[in-house]
Design an enzyme around this catalytic site. Structure first.
Site, mmCIF file in Angstrom:
data_model
loop_
_atom_site.group_PDB
_atom_site.id
_atom_site.type_symbol
_atom_site.label_atom_id
_atom_site.label_comp_id
_atom_site.label_asym_id
_atom_site.label_seq_id
_atom_site.Cartn_x
_atom_site.Cartn_y
_atom_site.Cartn_z
ATOM 1 N N LEU A 98 -14.450 6.262 -5.315
ATOM 2 C CA LEU A 98 -13.063 5.905 -5.051
ATOM 3 C C LEU A 98 -12.617 4.710 -5.889
ATOM 4 O O LEU A 98 -13.302 3.695 -5.947
ATOM 5 C CB LEU A 98 -12.923 5.563 -3.559
ATOM 6 N N GLU A 137 -6.508 2.535 -3.774
ATOM 7 C CA GLU A 137 -5.055 2.529 -3.879
ATOM 8 C C GLU A 137 -4.530 1.122 -4.185
ATOM 9 O O GLU A 137 -3.457 0.954 -4.749
ATOM 10 C CB GLU A 137 -4.505 2.996 -2.523
ATOM 11 N N ARG A 166 -0.416 9.642 -0.437
ATOM 12 C CA ARG A 166 -1.517 10.267 -1.165
ATOM 13 C C ARG A 166 -1.329 11.764 -1.363
ATOM 14 O O ARG A 166 -1.659 12.310 -2.417
ATOM 15 C CB ARG A 166 -2.830 10.009 -0.426
ATOM 16 N N HIS A 168 -11.094 12.914 0.405
ATOM 17 C CA HIS A 168 -11.308 11.539 0.860
ATOM 18 C C HIS A 168 -11.395 11.411 2.373
ATOM 19 O O HIS A 168 -12.193 10.636 2.886
ATOM 20 C CB HIS A 168 -10.156 10.679 0.325
ATOM 21 N N HIS A 217 -7.534 12.008 -2.132
ATOM 22 C CA HIS A 217 -7.110 10.710 -2.669
ATOM 23 C C HIS A 217 -6.816 10.921 -4.145
ATOM 24 O O HIS A 217 -7.601 11.559 -4.844
ATOM 25 C CB HIS A 217 -8.232 9.691 -2.476
ATOM 26 N N ARG A 241 -2.576 10.970 6.206
ATOM 27 C CA ARG A 241 -2.792 9.582 6.608
ATOM 28 C C ARG A 241 -2.304 8.640 5.522
ATOM 29 O O ARG A 241 -2.484 8.907 4.337
ATOM 30 C CB ARG A 241 -4.279 9.330 6.847
ATOM 31 N N GLN A 244 -7.370 15.218 3.303
ATOM 32 C CA GLN A 244 -6.696 14.333 2.359
ATOM 33 C C GLN A 244 -7.444 14.242 1.034
ATOM 34 O O GLN A 244 -8.633 13.937 0.998
ATOM 35 C CB GLN A 244 -6.580 12.923 2.942
ATOM 36 N N PHE A 246 0.847 -1.193 0.000
ATOM 37 C CA PHE A 246 0.000 0.000 0.000
ATOM 38 C C PHE A 246 0.881 1.240 0.000
ATOM 39 O O PHE A 246 2.068 1.169 0.333
ATOM 40 C CB PHE A 246 -0.939 -0.007 1.217
#
Lengths: 255, 126, 580
Positions: free
Chosen positions: C242, C245, C285, C353, C232, C388, C230, C116
């Site tokens: 979405l 990721e 991100r 996001h 994304h 994050r 954030q 990730f």
């Protein structure tokens, strides 16, 4: 392509209407617009009093089930252009009491769901410190399909048995029971048996198959029910023929 | 709070094609029962001797008995076809750890039907 | 009439259900209730896709997970919180496994993990690409086995009741009937999630209106690090849905209009055919979304009716891997974009996001307001700091849901079930206010949707991926104007049954509060860190701003921003290095 499309929306105002009345709204007909986008357009620009549920708008939260041109659908995953030139008839899900406009009361399902114990039942819970219960991808595959239920209630809306016999546990609840019965980590099949094998359980199902046809997630509750019928019948026959042996076998295989 | 409960009307089963097919499939049981009765009448006629059997044949040959049997056969065929179509749902068969695809289960059903019919035909016609 | 519970959890998503179970397990004698504006299994946790991070592989260590999180946060997280988080995350995910979560597995039956963004090791547990859905339903179904957990499904909380610096419960409306109840408790746990709907283009569900943040703020609890929003990097252009990721973790590439993997131009490493951890598409991100803006400024993005886009290329992964690991991505692309990622490029653009900020809590989930706890996205502990890392939020819900539940259970058990008379009066006042608003707003001439749309545009223009002093000042002025207009907002619907317009009006009020907090916090942070990028202050400034912002509501309704030092245990501030 026309620039607008007509939504004929069922309105029900408790205490005002004795039954739903249809109300027409003109909404923009645009590519990528779901029925839900049409409804939010109505709410935002034309008529703030229209009530409906929605949240994720990506077909996973299960809030926005409605009857679109007679078919149970997730309104966020059903598109205006597919119904052009319209009009599109939008009604609440069938087989549920209507609370208001497109909002139905699903308390019946919420009451039935815990009865099938849709959680992992084990005689002994190993401490998490000992690590995961092993489960091979093949074992996962056994129940994965039935774990995809988003509780959107389209299957209940399509089920004529549920409409005629409201005591029927219904497709989603039984599919979720099977989801745990078929999970290699679970030992609760015996505890679920009485409820599932009752007249309100799998035997009420006459295998219309529409629950699976309308399921937006490919869960196949009809399959879950028929498979359980087979399991229950086999088990009953076994017990009839060899009561002692089968009981011992059952208690061993199911912990 | 007053809620609205949509009434279930008598012709609810006309609302969707699947419901119509379902009700017709349920109705087919009446015709299956009819075939059983017909068979029993036949057996009874045969056991009562040649004359009785001939009377049964004459009765069966009447246009309305033939018509009932044709309709009954159509219903039984409908039952078979819709039932076979649903069969893979009830059967999760695994061969060497892999789930047998639905079409193969349906095909197996038709194959078994064919083989059984052929066997019966052979028994009767040989 | 007033219902009493020892602990009331507001919100029935991942954090809320975990907290409720924690209360039930810590002290079965306690009466715990979950109040949620949607049925719990509809909560927004359901939309999380990619996975949940926790150290599992033998070659991985807690320290590495902690370091990735700390550097990912641009050193703004509290390192004691991060250490607790990484230590407890594996236990929590295993507990979910024991409760039946269908985690994807290795051939030998052990938990499978995937790569990730921003993570140096593979440690993201996943259930295909529907991790949040499975996690939420597992929690919900498990919670059903605790028959003592009382649920208020489809109840909307409008106020936290406070007396003498302590929270005593909430006032809530039952949507179906319009009934307004005072629900008192010795402890309240907020688990209401984020506030993405403050922005126009977001992955967040319609329900993500920052209710819990505003409730706490109005009750006197400070909000922390609200300027960190954030984006994304990969949302579908029209809907904002979405694209996880995990699509990049499995090997997807981001391409500009020339088919060029542009991330190599932004200090994120060199392109390789196979995905490399903390490199290129597996960068964090904030950096990926910022790179998009630069590509756009260079004219390297593709214009569409729904804004500029780049392409996510998954074609080389093949149908088999996509169906096994990313089936939901394929489903979403086909349904909402009419494309098949097996053969076509997926158009994507950055999309709001997640809120790194939220209600200020300590490491136990306790807010400065006695009796009030918070966990999940609504809270800011903080483990996320200025940015994050993907797949840290689901375990955060579990770890801190559990912690807040346990702490609230201990707190609640210390007190008798007595409620000050002022609380009862406050409850009555709130009920009267709501009834009055419903009647009074017949004459309103401002549409709720218009104010909301303008607020969202204001936020995007003023506090987007890049901000500056001018854009923030302008946004603050616009918000003040919108507040005035909000006073005249009308409600057409005067029914008591399932009045979603009344709820939309209440939500808008909450969102305006949260929006103001974001703008005010962003205006005062004169540096660039993580997701907060000021073009007028492009560098990180540890001298002045290695600190959490805390925004408090003043008696006159205005906000005031203060600062709180960051807790540093073992990783002194350093450079964030990706791809080298």
């Amino acid at each position: 392509m026309a620039t607008e499309i007509t939504l004929e929306v069922a309105r029900y105002r408790p205490g005002v209407d004795s039954e739903p009345v249809m109300q027409s709204y003109q909404v923009p007909l645009r590519e990528h617009w779901a029925i839900l986008d049409g409804l939010t357009y109505v709410k935002d620009h034309l008529d703030g009093t229209l009530s409906f549920r929605w949240s994720c708008r990506m077909g996973i939260c299960g809030s926005c089930g409605m009857t679109v041109n007679g078919e149970p659908q997730l309104s966020c995953a059903t598109f205006l252009t597919d119904y052009a030139p319209g009009p599109i008839r939008v009604e609440p899900l069938h087989n549920f009491p209507v609370v208001r406009d497109l909002v139905v009361d699903i308390d019946d399902f919420m009451t039935k769901l815990p009865k099938v114990k849709p959680w992992v039942v084990r005689e002994v819970q190993s401490p998490v410190e000992e690590g995961e219960y092993l489960q091979t991808p093949e074992e996962l595959d056994e129940y994965q399909q039935f774990s995809m239920c988003i509780n959107c209630m389209l299957c209940y809306s399509a089920c004529p048995v549920y409409s005629l016999e409201p005591d029927f546990l219904g497709p989603a609840a039984i599919a979720l029971a099977q989801r745990y019965n078929l999970d290699s980590r679970d030992e609760g099949a015996d505890e679920r048996r009485d409820v599932l094998s009752s007249p309100e359980g799998v035997w009420a199902c006459t295998f219309v198959g529409e629950c699976s046809a309308v399921c937006p997630k490919g869960v196949d509750p009809a399959g879950a029910i028929q498979r359980y019928k087979l399991t229950a019948a086999t088990q009953s026959i076994k017990e009839l023929l060899m009561p002692r042996i089968s009981r011992r076998l059952n208690s061993r295989s199911q912990g | 709070m007053s809620v609205y409960q949509r009434p279930v009307h008598l012709l609810w089963w006309l609302e969707r094609r699947a419901y119509v097919l379902f009700v017709l499939r349920e109705l087919s049981s009446v015709f299956v029962a009819w075939f059983v009765v017909f068979l029993l009448l036949l057996v009874n006629a045969v056991s009562d001797g040649t004359a009785s059997y001939q009377r049964f044949l004459d009765w069966s040959g009447q246009w309305w008995v033939v018509a009932i049997n044709v309709v009954a056969m159509l219903f039984v065929l409908l039952h078979v076809v819709t039932w076979f179509g649903l069969a893979p749902r009830a059967m999760a068969i695994k061969v060497r750890g892999r789930r047998v695809p639905a079409q193969q289960i349906v095909a197996a059903h038709y194959l078994a039907w064919l083989v059984l019919s052929a066997a019966v035909a052979w028994l009767v016609l040989r | 009439m007033a219902d009493y519970h020892d602990v009331v959890v507001v919100g029935g998503g991942g954090a809320g259900l975990r907290a409720a179970i924690a209360v039930a397990e810590t002290n079965p004698a306690l009466r715990v209730a979950v109040i949620s504006k949607v049925y719990p299994m509809r909560s927004h946790t359901v939309s999380a896709e990619g996975g949940a991070a926790a150290v599992a592989a033998p070659d991985d260590t807690l320290d590495e997970h902690a370091y990735d999180t700390v550097s990912g946060s641009d050193w703004l997280c509290d390192q004691d919180a991060v250490e607790a988080f990484v230590a407890e995350a594996p236990r929590e995910l295993l507990r979910l496994e024991h409760w039946g979560c269908p985690w994807s597995r290795q051939p030998d039956g052990k938990i499978a993990v995937r790569a990730f963004g921003g993570m140096k090791k593979k440690r993201t547990w996943f259930a295909a690409d529907r991790t949040g859905f499975h996690l939420l339903h597992t929690l919900f179904q498990t919670a059903l086995s605790y028959s003592d957990i009382v649920r208020y499904d489809e109840w909307y909380v409008t106020k936290i009741l406070v007396d003498d610096g302590r929270a005593y419960g909430v006032v809530a409306i039952e949507l179906a009937t319009g009934r307004i109840e005072t629900i008192t408790a010795n402890a309240v746990i907020l688990c209401t999630g984020g506030c993405g709907r403050v922005f126009p283009f977001t992955t967040n569900a319609n329900i993500k209106t920052g209710d819990g943040m505003a409730l706490a703020y109005r009750a006197g609890a400070p909000l922390k690090d609200m300027e960190f929003v954030q984006y994304h990097p990969t949302g579908l252009p029209f809907t904002g849905i979405l694209i996880t990721e995990a699509a990049r973790a499995e090997g997807g590439w981001l391409l500009n209009k020339d088919g060029y993997r542009y991330l190599q131009d932004y200090d994120l490493g060199t392109p390789t055919p196979e995905p490399v951890l903390r490199n290129m598409e597996l960068g964090p991100r904030d950096r990926l979304s910022q790179a998009f803006v630069h590509e756009m400024e260079k004219g390297n993005t593709i214009d569409t009716p729904y804004g500029p886009i780049v392409n996510l290329d998954l074609r080389h992964l093949g149908a088999k891997l996509i169906d096994l690991k990313l089936p939901f991505v394929r489903e979403l692309c086909s349904k909402y974009q009419n494309i098949d990622p097996v053969t076509e490029l997926v158009p994507v653009r950055p999309v709001v996001h997640y809120m790194m900020g939220g209600v200020h809590t300590d490491i136990r989930g306790a807010t400065p307001l006695e009796g009030l706890y918070a966990a999940g996205e609504v809270a800011c502990v903080s483990i996320n700091g200025a940015n994050r890392l993907g797949s840290n939020s689901l375990p955060e819900c579990l770890v801190f849901g559990n912690r807040a539940g346990r702490a609230a259970a201990v707190f609640a058990a210390r007190y008798h079930r007595e409620v000050p008379s002022s609380i009862v009066a406050q409850g009555r006042d709130e009920a009267r206010r709501l009834a009055a608003e419903l009647g009074r707003r017949v004459e309103g001439h401002q549409r709720i949707a218009d104010i909301r749309t303008e607020m969202q545009a204001t936020m995007e223009n003023g506090a987007g991926i890049y901000r500056d002093g001018d854009s923030l000042t302008k946004a603050a002025h616009e918000l003040a104007e919108l507040r005035l207009r909000f006073r005249h907002a009308g409600i057409d619907d005067h029914s008591t049954n399932f009045n979603t317009e009344l709820i939309a009006w209440l939500e808008l009020g909450f969102m305006l509060d949260v929006a103001e907090c974001i703008i005010d916090s962003a205006a005062l942070r004169e540096e660039s860190r993580g997701a907060h990028q000021r073009t007028d202050f492009p560098a990180r400034d540890d001298e002045r701003f290695l600190a959490h912002s805390l925004v408090r509501r003043q008696p006159d309704g205005s906000s005031r921003v203060g600062y709180l030092p960051v807790t540093i245990t073992r990783w002194p501030p350093g450079e964030r290095i990706y791809g080298r």
